[in-house]
Structure formats: C-alpha cells, structure tokens
Scaffold this motif. Structure first.
Motif, PDB file in Angstrom:
ATOM      1  N   PRO A  32       0.823  -1.219   0.000  1.00 55.32           N
ATOM      2  CA  PRO A  32       0.000   0.000   0.000  1.00 55.32           C
ATOM      3  C   PRO A  32       0.855   1.267   0.000  1.00 55.32           C
ATOM      4  CG  PRO A  32      -0.452  -1.369   1.945  1.00 55.32           C
ATOM      5  CD  PRO A  32       0.647  -2.015   1.192  1.00 55.32           C
TER       6      PRO A  32
ATOM      7  N   HIS B 180      -0.647   4.491   0.281  1.00 52.16           N
ATOM      8  CA  HIS B 180      -1.578   5.550   0.657  1.00 52.16           C
ATOM      9  C   HIS B 180      -1.072   6.285   1.903  1.00 52.16           C
ATOM     10  CE1 HIS B 180      -5.533   7.140   2.130  1.00 52.16           C
ATOM     11  NE2 HIS B 180      -5.653   7.393   0.843  1.00 52.16           N
TER      12      HIS B 180
ATOM     13  N   SER C 214      -2.463   6.855   4.561  1.00 53.58           N
ATOM     14  CA  SER C 214      -2.911   6.224   5.807  1.00 53.58           C
ATOM     15  C   SER C 214      -1.844   5.300   6.395  1.00 53.58           C
ATOM     16  CB  SER C 214      -4.207   5.451   5.578  1.00 53.58           C
ATOM     17  OG  SER C 214      -4.006   4.399   4.649  1.00 53.58           O
ATOM     18  N   MET C 215      -0.867   4.922   5.603  1.00 57.69           N
ATOM     19  CA  MET C 215       0.234   4.093   6.104  1.00 57.69           C
ATOM     20  C   MET C 215       1.036   4.836   7.175  1.00 57.69           C
ATOM     21  SD  MET C 215       0.049   1.123   4.807  1.00 57.69           S
ATOM     22  CE  MET C 215       1.627   0.451   5.217  1.00 57.69           C
TER      23      MET C 215
ATOM     24  N   TRP D 190      -7.936   3.993   4.842  1.00 59.19           N
ATOM     25  CA  TRP D 190      -7.353   3.364   3.655  1.00 59.19           C
ATOM     26  C   TRP D 190      -8.433   3.113   2.613  1.00 59.19           C
ATOM     27  CZ3 TRP D 190      -6.268  -2.417   3.097  1.00 59.19           C
ATOM     28  CH2 TRP D 190      -5.400  -2.663   2.053  1.00 59.19           C
TER      29      TRP D 190
END
Length: 157
Positions: free
Chosen positions: A80, A82, A84-85, A121
């Motif tokens: 991922p 994004h 949000s990581m 996410w």
C-alpha cells in the motif's frame, strides 16, 4: 558498550561487502538508501530495547516503519502506498513500545492509530468482513481521532 556497537557495525559492513564481492543473490535489493534507512531503524530499535530507552524505542520504531514504507514498494508491487500508512507506522511504533515496556496506554494509542489508518485506507472495501460497513468506516474514521483525543485526556500515565 561503545566498542561492542562499533564491532557489530564493522561485522555488518564486512558481511555486506562480502555479499557484493561474491555476487550473493538479492544484494541489489539491499543497497538502496531506503533499505539503509530501514536497517538503521532496526539497529537503533535493537539498541533502544537493550538499553531500555523508552523514547528512543518509539522513534526507532517509527524510523524502521518509514524505512520499510519507502523500501517495500520497490520490491512488493501490492504494498500500500496511501497516506494512511503513516498512521499505521506511528501506531505500530506505539504498539512496539507498549509491548516492550508493558505500557497499556501506548498499546491503546497504537491500536487506535492503526484502526484509524485502516479505516482511512481506500482499499478497505476489499477487506473481507469489512466490505459491508466499509463506506461507513471510510466516512466516519475521524471519529476515532476524537476518541483517541478523549483517551489521551482521560488516561493517566
């Protein structure tokens, strides 16, 4: 103690150079600055845990997470990417500190940050079991940040 860390550093450098000189497989994946950041974070994390340094443990875990987030997408196509990581990384760092030092408050903070990151996410819709409520979670994830604020106000150290 300082000579032990210097000795460990020399061993790691020597092994790395041997890997390059003998054409060890996968060395091309290890010689990037992103992997260096990941590796430095892991070494700092090991040092922080052995020295029982709470603050350094948190920062070293974050550095390790950032290094992993920068290095992994180079070799894992499904990793991922994004924003949000960032929440997952910070949450995981709090969980590491909670596990190492048995701190319940940091565990709650870490779990909430990871949950916020998961709910923010965009691919949460693909997670089995959460697909039915994913629109609600994706819309109202900021409520978890409010909850985290209340947790920080109410909980004592």
């Amino acid at each position: 103690m300082r000579s032990k860390w210097m000795g460990l550093g020399l061993i790691i450098i020597g092994v790395g150079l041997l890997m390059v000189k003998t054409d060890w497989p996968y060395t091309d994946r290890l010689w990037h600055w992103e992997f260096g950041l990941l590796f430095a974070g892991l070494i700092l994390l090991l040092a922080a845990i052995t020295r029982r340094n709470r603050n350094l443990t948190l920062w070293a875990a974050m550095l390790t997470g950032v290094g992993l987030q920068l290095w992994a997408p180079l070799y894992i196509p499904t990793w991922p990417k994004h924003w949000s990581m960032i929440l997952w990384i910070v949450g995981a760092a709090f969980l590491v500190r909670a596990l190492v030092f048995k701190e319940r408050q940091n565990g709650i903070i870490g779990a909430l940050l990871i949950a916020v990151g998961l709910f923010a996410w965009p691919k949460i819709k693909e997670v089995e079991g959460l697909a039915g409520i994913s629109d609600t979670l994706h819309t109202y994830w900021p409520a978890l940040i409010v909850l985290l604020g209340f947790v920080l106000i109410v909980m004592r150290k």
